[in-house]
Each structure stands twice: as structure tokens, then as C-alpha cells.
Design a protein around this motif. Structure first.
Motif, PDB file in Angstrom:
ATOM      1  N   THR A   7       0.870  -1.179   0.000  1.00 15.88           N
ATOM      2  CA  THR A   7       0.000   0.000   0.000  1.00 15.88           C
ATOM      3  C   THR A   7       0.903   1.224   0.000  1.00 15.88           C
ATOM      4  O   THR A   7       2.122   1.109   0.086  1.00 15.88           O
ATOM      5  CB  THR A   7      -0.911   0.030   1.243  1.00 15.88           C
ATOM      6  OG1 THR A   7      -0.097   0.216   2.388  1.00 15.88           O
ATOM      7  CG2 THR A   7      -1.702  -1.259   1.380  1.00 15.88           C
ATOM      8  N   VAL A   8       0.281   2.376  -0.116  1.00 18.27           N
ATOM      9  CA  VAL A   8       1.075   3.612  -0.126  1.00 18.27           C
ATOM     10  C   VAL A   8       0.692   4.453   1.076  1.00 18.27           C
ATOM     11  O   VAL A   8       0.533   5.643   1.009  1.00 18.27           O
ATOM     12  CB  VAL A   8       0.851   4.389  -1.437  1.00 18.27           C
ATOM     13  CG1 VAL A   8       1.543   3.722  -2.580  1.00 18.27           C
ATOM     14  CG2 VAL A   8      -0.631   4.531  -1.744  1.00 18.27           C
ATOM     15  N   ARG A   9       0.531   3.803   2.219  1.00 19.29           N
ATOM     16  CA  ARG A   9       0.026   4.474   3.415  1.00 19.29           C
ATOM     17  C   ARG A   9       1.127   5.163   4.221  1.00 19.29           C
ATOM     18  O   ARG A   9       0.886   6.107   4.958  1.00 19.29           O
ATOM     19  CB  ARG A   9      -0.673   3.417   4.301  1.00 19.29           C
ATOM     20  CG  ARG A   9      -1.520   4.015   5.380  1.00 19.29           C
ATOM     21  CD  ARG A   9      -2.827   4.555   4.810  1.00 19.29           C
ATOM     22  NE  ARG A   9      -3.593   5.260   5.812  1.00 19.29           N
ATOM     23  CZ  ARG A   9      -3.519   6.551   6.018  1.00 19.29           C
ATOM     24  NH1 ARG A   9      -2.699   7.292   5.320  1.00 19.29           N
ATOM     25  NH2 ARG A   9      -4.283   7.135   6.938  1.00 19.29           N
ATOM     26  N   LYS A 140     -10.586  14.337   5.292  1.00 17.19           N
ATOM     27  CA  LYS A 140     -11.684  14.326   4.330  1.00 17.19           C
ATOM     28  C   LYS A 140     -11.941  12.895   3.842  1.00 17.19           C
ATOM     29  O   LYS A 140     -11.030  12.062   3.838  1.00 17.19           O
ATOM     30  CB  LYS A 140     -11.360  15.217   3.124  1.00 17.19           C
ATOM     31  CG  LYS A 140     -11.145  16.688   3.461  1.00 17.19           C
ATOM     32  CD  LYS A 140     -12.448  17.359   3.853  1.00 17.19           C
ATOM     33  CE  LYS A 140     -12.238  18.832   4.134  1.00 17.19           C
ATOM     34  NZ  LYS A 140     -13.489  19.499   4.552  1.00 17.19           N
ATOM     35  N   PRO A 141     -13.154  12.606   3.381  1.00 15.39           N
ATOM     36  CA  PRO A 141     -13.422  11.288   2.788  1.00 15.39           C
ATOM     37  C   PRO A 141     -12.615  11.095   1.512  1.00 15.39           C
ATOM     38  O   PRO A 141     -12.332  12.063   0.792  1.00 15.39           O
ATOM     39  CB  PRO A 141     -14.928  11.330   2.481  1.00 15.39           C
ATOM     40  CG  PRO A 141     -15.473  12.445   3.287  1.00 15.39           C
ATOM     41  CD  PRO A 141     -14.374  13.440   3.447  1.00 15.39           C
ATOM     42  N   PHE A 142     -12.265   9.844   1.238  1.00 10.55           N
ATOM     43  CA  PHE A 142     -11.515   9.508   0.033  1.00 10.55           C
ATOM     44  C   PHE A 142     -12.382   8.628  -0.855  1.00 10.55           C
ATOM     45  O   PHE A 142     -13.040   7.701  -0.376  1.00 10.55           O
ATOM     46  CB  PHE A 142     -10.209   8.786   0.385  1.00 10.55           C
ATOM     47  CG  PHE A 142      -9.388   8.400  -0.813  1.00 10.55           C
ATOM     48  CD1 PHE A 142      -8.832   9.376  -1.622  1.00 10.55           C
ATOM     49  CD2 PHE A 142      -9.171   7.068  -1.135  1.00 10.55           C
ATOM     50  CE1 PHE A 142      -8.073   9.039  -2.743  1.00 10.55           C
ATOM     51  CE2 PHE A 142      -8.414   6.719  -2.239  1.00 10.55           C
ATOM     52  CZ  PHE A 142      -7.861   7.703  -3.044  1.00 10.55           C
ATOM     53  N   ILE A 143     -12.382   8.924  -2.175  1.00 18.46           N
ATOM     54  CA  ILE A 143     -13.188   8.144  -3.118  1.00 18.46           C
ATOM     55  C   ILE A 143     -12.272   7.564  -4.197  1.00 18.46           C
ATOM     56  O   ILE A 143     -11.798   8.291  -5.077  1.00 18.46           O
ATOM     57  CB  ILE A 143     -14.282   9.026  -3.776  1.00 18.46           C
ATOM     58  CG1 ILE A 143     -15.110   9.729  -2.702  1.00 18.46           C
ATOM     59  CG2 ILE A 143     -15.170   8.167  -4.673  1.00 18.46           C
ATOM     60  CD1 ILE A 143     -16.141  10.706  -3.254  1.00 18.46           C
ATOM     61  N   PRO A 144     -11.979   6.253  -4.134  1.00 17.64           N
ATOM     62  CA  PRO A 144     -11.174   5.615  -5.182  1.00 17.64           C
ATOM     63  C   PRO A 144     -11.980   5.557  -6.479  1.00 17.64           C
ATOM     64  O   PRO A 144     -13.168   5.218  -6.458  1.00 17.64           O
ATOM     65  CB  PRO A 144     -10.907   4.204  -4.643  1.00 17.64           C
ATOM     66  CG  PRO A 144     -11.349   4.223  -3.211  1.00 17.64           C
ATOM     67  CD  PRO A 144     -12.382   5.291  -3.093  1.00 17.64           C
ATOM     68  N   LEU A 378     -14.781   6.382   1.339  1.00 19.27           N
ATOM     69  CA  LEU A 378     -13.968   5.821   2.420  1.00 19.27           C
ATOM     70  C   LEU A 378     -13.606   6.881   3.455  1.00 19.27           C
ATOM     71  O   LEU A 378     -13.078   7.932   3.112  1.00 19.27           O
ATOM     72  CB  LEU A 378     -12.684   5.206   1.855  1.00 19.27           C
ATOM     73  CG  LEU A 378     -12.840   4.139   0.762  1.00 19.27           C
ATOM     74  CD1 LEU A 378     -11.467   3.616   0.355  1.00 19.27           C
ATOM     75  CD2 LEU A 378     -13.739   2.998   1.216  1.00 19.27           C
ATOM     76  N   HIS A 379     -13.883   6.571   4.709  1.00 18.88           N
ATOM     77  CA  HIS A 379     -13.473   7.446   5.811  1.00 18.88           C
ATOM     78  C   HIS A 379     -12.226   6.875   6.494  1.00 18.88           C
ATOM     79  O   HIS A 379     -11.586   7.550   7.290  1.00 18.88           O
ATOM     80  CB  HIS A 379     -14.618   7.604   6.810  1.00 18.88           C
ATOM     81  CG  HIS A 379     -15.810   8.300   6.221  1.00 18.88           C
ATOM     82  ND1 HIS A 379     -15.901   9.667   6.126  1.00 18.88           N
ATOM     83  CD2 HIS A 379     -16.938   7.804   5.656  1.00 18.88           C
ATOM     84  CE1 HIS A 379     -17.039  10.001   5.547  1.00 18.88           C
ATOM     85  NE2 HIS A 379     -17.688   8.891   5.245  1.00 18.88           N
ATOM     86  N   ASP A 380     -11.919   5.626   6.169  1.00 18.65           N
ATOM     87  CA  ASP A 380     -10.709   4.973   6.656  1.00 18.65           C
ATOM     88  C   ASP A 380      -9.965   4.423   5.438  1.00 18.65           C
ATOM     89  O   ASP A 380     -10.476   3.542   4.737  1.00 18.65           O
ATOM     90  CB  ASP A 380     -11.062   3.842   7.623  1.00 18.65           C
ATOM     91  CG  ASP A 380      -9.826   3.117   8.155  1.00 18.65           C
ATOM     92  OD1 ASP A 380      -8.693   3.561   7.857  1.00 18.65           O
ATOM     93  OD2 ASP A 380      -9.995   2.107   8.853  1.00 18.65           O
TER      94      ASP A 380
END
Length: 414
Positions: A7-9, A140-144, A378-380
Motif C-alpha cells: 500500500t502507499v500508506r 476528508k473522505p476519500f473516493i477511489p 472511504l473514511h478509513d
């Protein structure tokens, strides 16, 4: 499906510091109130670094793009590590330009949407890494975003199009026919079994050395073929459309490329010139390749329309066929598609050329569509990954082939 293990976390301290400095560069407007949802879209799936801010009514508030086309033309194709480095060098500037043009501060965003699939692994990683840093700092929320889904839904930004509609996506990296039934609900009717049409046209242009042609020196391969084809005779060479007897909606372009390569070798021998020099018949070859490509694409699209109409998936009249992707900017191919849509009482719609190629607007708009539908927000972001290979929707191409729909022969007078 290929999903990368890493992952790129995890971010370095220096990259986090850059994000702090980046966010600190914006001027906040306390008296300004946005009544609509705002999404920042980021696109780095191939060789364009792009970003845009779009609101839920479809207003493009700001956008920016850095194209790598000129560099890759010089090297004869996209070199993934080079594309990755250029994305790294430009992504912060491009996002900053898009936000500045929109007069939206990062804190005012409703979400951040980023292409995570499919595409070049090294390129996808840059966009995803940068986006996750922003998400981490802004909370902020993330949307793939699925790149092909974004292309398919762009038409709903520019036109009032309701589901369902048929989508033809043709570009340098992709080629497919799908029925769009909802924001993330697609039926895949057919796809390329080898290379994409844009890739094939680029390779033919390189083989014809069109970069050395005075009229085509600054054009991409596909644009050079389209330009030169206007001066040529499309019937001078007898090229057969690929998969002529296969009654399905799949595509193939590698065989056509091989046939054209043999023709070029033969003409070079006849004219007594070496590879790399311009053939006197280059315009005729360009015209023949473009025409054959159009015939192949149109026949598949025609069968897809008939299949969907026979199965009750599309209405018998006023159904919409959307053509998008870089190759859909080719006006000859568009005119060929119009012949089919007129015959089948359908409506052909194409996004404006600037939205047919990769851009940040389509990613931001796909984010808006998903935000409104409550899909994939995604919030997480723990464990989020990019996927270089990822099909679109549910594959029913076998069912299409089993239907074996015969397509009437068309007179392609363009």
C-alpha cells in the motif's frame, strides 16, 4: 485481477512536511459559503498529471493538467519510470493550480477522488500516495475511482443523460463496450483481446516515421494518422477488418498492425528506401488503417446496440451510445458511428475533445456521482491499494457471443 501487495500508506517525514507547506500556501475565505458539494479529482493513471475541482451541479471550478506527450513522442513511447518521475515533479503544482483557480481552499472540499485503477502501476502510485497524504491531513473522505468508469460517466457532466446507456470507450490503453445501468453498475459486452486501437495507431504512425513528416511532427500518432488520412485513398490497400466472422463484441488490433507492418516493409522495398524514411504512399496507408479501424469498431458497436435492444436492455428508439476516450476524438470514426446510430434510431453523444482524453474533471465528476449515490466513500483509507489491471463491471461477453447476432452490411460513405 492484479492487486499490488504494497500500500502507499506510509509517508516520509519530508513528504509530510511538503504537504503542510502545500496546505499552508492557500488563502482562506471566511466570508465565502459553498452551497454545493465540492470534490477534488486527481488523475495520474498513465502519462498526464491532472487535477480539477467540480461541484455537484457540474460546474468545473478549476482545473490544471501537465501533459507528458511531447517527451514520450521523442522516446517513441511511454517509459513507466520516466512517467512516474514526471508525475512526482508536477503533481503538487497541478493540484495547487486547480485549487487556486477554483478559489476553493482544501478545507472546503467535501471529498478527494483519485484514480486507483486501472493504469500504469508506477503512475497510479504517485497519485494515490499524494492523495492519501492530503486526506490524512485534511480528514476528508476519500473516493477511489475506476478510470474507465470515469470516462463512461463524463457524458452526464456535459449532457442530460439518464441510465441505461451504451458506452464505447476507445483510447490508447483501453477498448471496450459496456452498458451503463448505474453509477457503478456496468455490463461488459466486449473488450480488446490484445492491444487498444490508440496503441495500434501510434505504432503504425511510428513505423511510418510520421514524426519526420513536416505536417505531423508535433502530433501524437493517432492525430498524425487522422491528419494524413485526409490526403490518402482508403481503398488503395485491401485491408480486411479484424475478426470479421466472429459474431461477438470483442475487438482485436494486433493482427491489423502486423498486416500493415508487412505492407510498409514491402513498399519500402519497392521504393528502395530504408526504414525511417517517409513513404510516398504514407497517406494511403494512413487512410486505409483508419478506415479499417473504423469499420471494426462500428461493427462491434452495431452488434452491441442490437443485442441490448433485443434483450430489452435499451429502448428501441432514442437509446444513447456514448463514445469516449482519446480515439473517440477521431472525427472519421465519429462519422462512422453516426451511420450506425442513425440506422438503429439511437443518439450518438461524445464528450468535448478535451474531456475525451485523460483529465482531472472526469475524476472529480465521478467522485460527485459516487458522493451523491453514497457509493465507495472511504473514511478509513487503511490498506487502500492501486490495481493496474481491473475490469469494468460484470462480464457478459460470452452471452453476447452465444447470441451470434448477424450485423447487416453497411455502406461506409464518409
Amino acid at each position: 485481477m492484479l492487486i499490488l501487495n504494497k500500500t502507499v500508506r506510509v509517508f516520509s517525514i519530508s513528504s509530510k512536511r511538503k504537504i503542510y507547506e502545500f496546505l499552508g500556501s492557500f488563502t482562506f475565505h471566511p466570508g465565502k459559503l459553498f452551497l454545493h458539494k465540492l470534490v477534488l479529482g486527481i488523475e495520474t493513471s498513465c502519462d498526464d498529471t491532472a487535477a480539477a475541482v467540480v461541484d455537484e451541479t457540474g460546474n468545473v471550478l478549476g482545473e490544471a493538467i501537465h501533459s507528458q506527450t511531447e517527451l514520450h513522442l521523442k522516446t517513441g513511447g511511454i517509459i513507466p519510470p520516466v512517467a512516474q518521475q514526471l508525475h512526482r515533479e508536477n503533481i503538487q503544482r497541478i493540484v495547487q493550480e486547480a485549487l487556486s483557480a477554483s478559489r476553493v481552499s482544501p478545507s472546503e472540499l467535501s471529498a478527494i477522488a483519485t484514480t486507483t485503477k486501472p493504469g500504469l502501476a508506477l503512475s497510479l502510485g504517485v497519485g494515490l500516495s499524494f492523495s492519501l497524504q492530503l486526506v490524512d491531513q485534511l480528514k476528508k473522505p476519500f473516493i477511489p475511482i475506476h478510470h474507465m468508469e470515469a470516462h463512461a460517466l463524463t457524458i452526464r457532466l456535459t449532457n442530460n443523460v439518464e441510465f441505461p446507456f451504451l458506452v464505447l470507450l476507445i483510447s490508447g490503453g483501453h477498448c471496450l463496450l459496456a452498458l451503463a445501468r448505474g453509477v457503478s453498475d456496468f455490463l461488459l459486452l466486449g473488450k480488446s483481446l490484445d492491444i487498444a486501437p490508440g496503441d495500434m495507431l501510434d505504432k503504425v504512425a511510428r513505423r511510418l516515421s510520421l514524426r519526420k513528416h513536416p505536417e505531423c511532427s508535433t502530433m501524437s500518432g493517432g492525430k498524425a494518422i487522422e491528419h494524413l488520412a485526409k490526403q490518402g485513398n482508403k481503398l488503395h490497400f485491401d485491408l480486411k477488418p479484424p475478426m470479421h466472422h466472429a459474431k461477438n463484441c470483442d475487438f482485436s488490433f494486433s493482427g491489423l498492425q502486423n498486416v500493415v507492418d508487412k505492407i510498409i516493409k514491402q513498399k519500402e522495398k519497392e521504393e528502395g528506401i530504408e526504414a525511417g524514411q517517409i513513404l510516398s504512399s504514407a497517406a494511403d496507408i494512413a487512410a486505409a488503417v483508419q478506415h479499417t479501424t473504423a469499420c471494426h469498431i462500428v461493427k462491434r458497436a452495431h452488434r452491441a446496440i442490437l443485442f441490448c435492444q433485443q434483450r430489452g436492455l435499451l429502448s428501441q428508439t432514442n437509446a444513447v451510445l456514448v463514445a469516449s476516450g482519446g480515439v473517440a476524438s477521431n472525427l472519421y470514426i465519429r462519422k462512422a458511428l453516426e451511420i450506425v446510430t442513425n440506422l438503429t434510431q439511437c443518439i450518438l453523444l461524445c464528450p468535448p475533445p478535451r474531456l475525451c482524453t485523460d483529465n482531472g474533471v472526469m475524476i472529480a465528476w465521478n467522485g460527485i456521482e459516487r458522493l451523491r449515490a453514497g457509493l465507495g466513500i472511504l473514511h478509513d483509507t487503511e490498506g487502500i491499494r492501486y490495481e493496474p489491471k481491473c475490469p469494468l463491471g460484470v462480464d457478459i461477453s460470452k452471452e453476447v457471443g452465444e447470441a451470434a447476432i448477424k450485423v447487416p452490411r453497411l455502406k461506409m460513405k464518409i
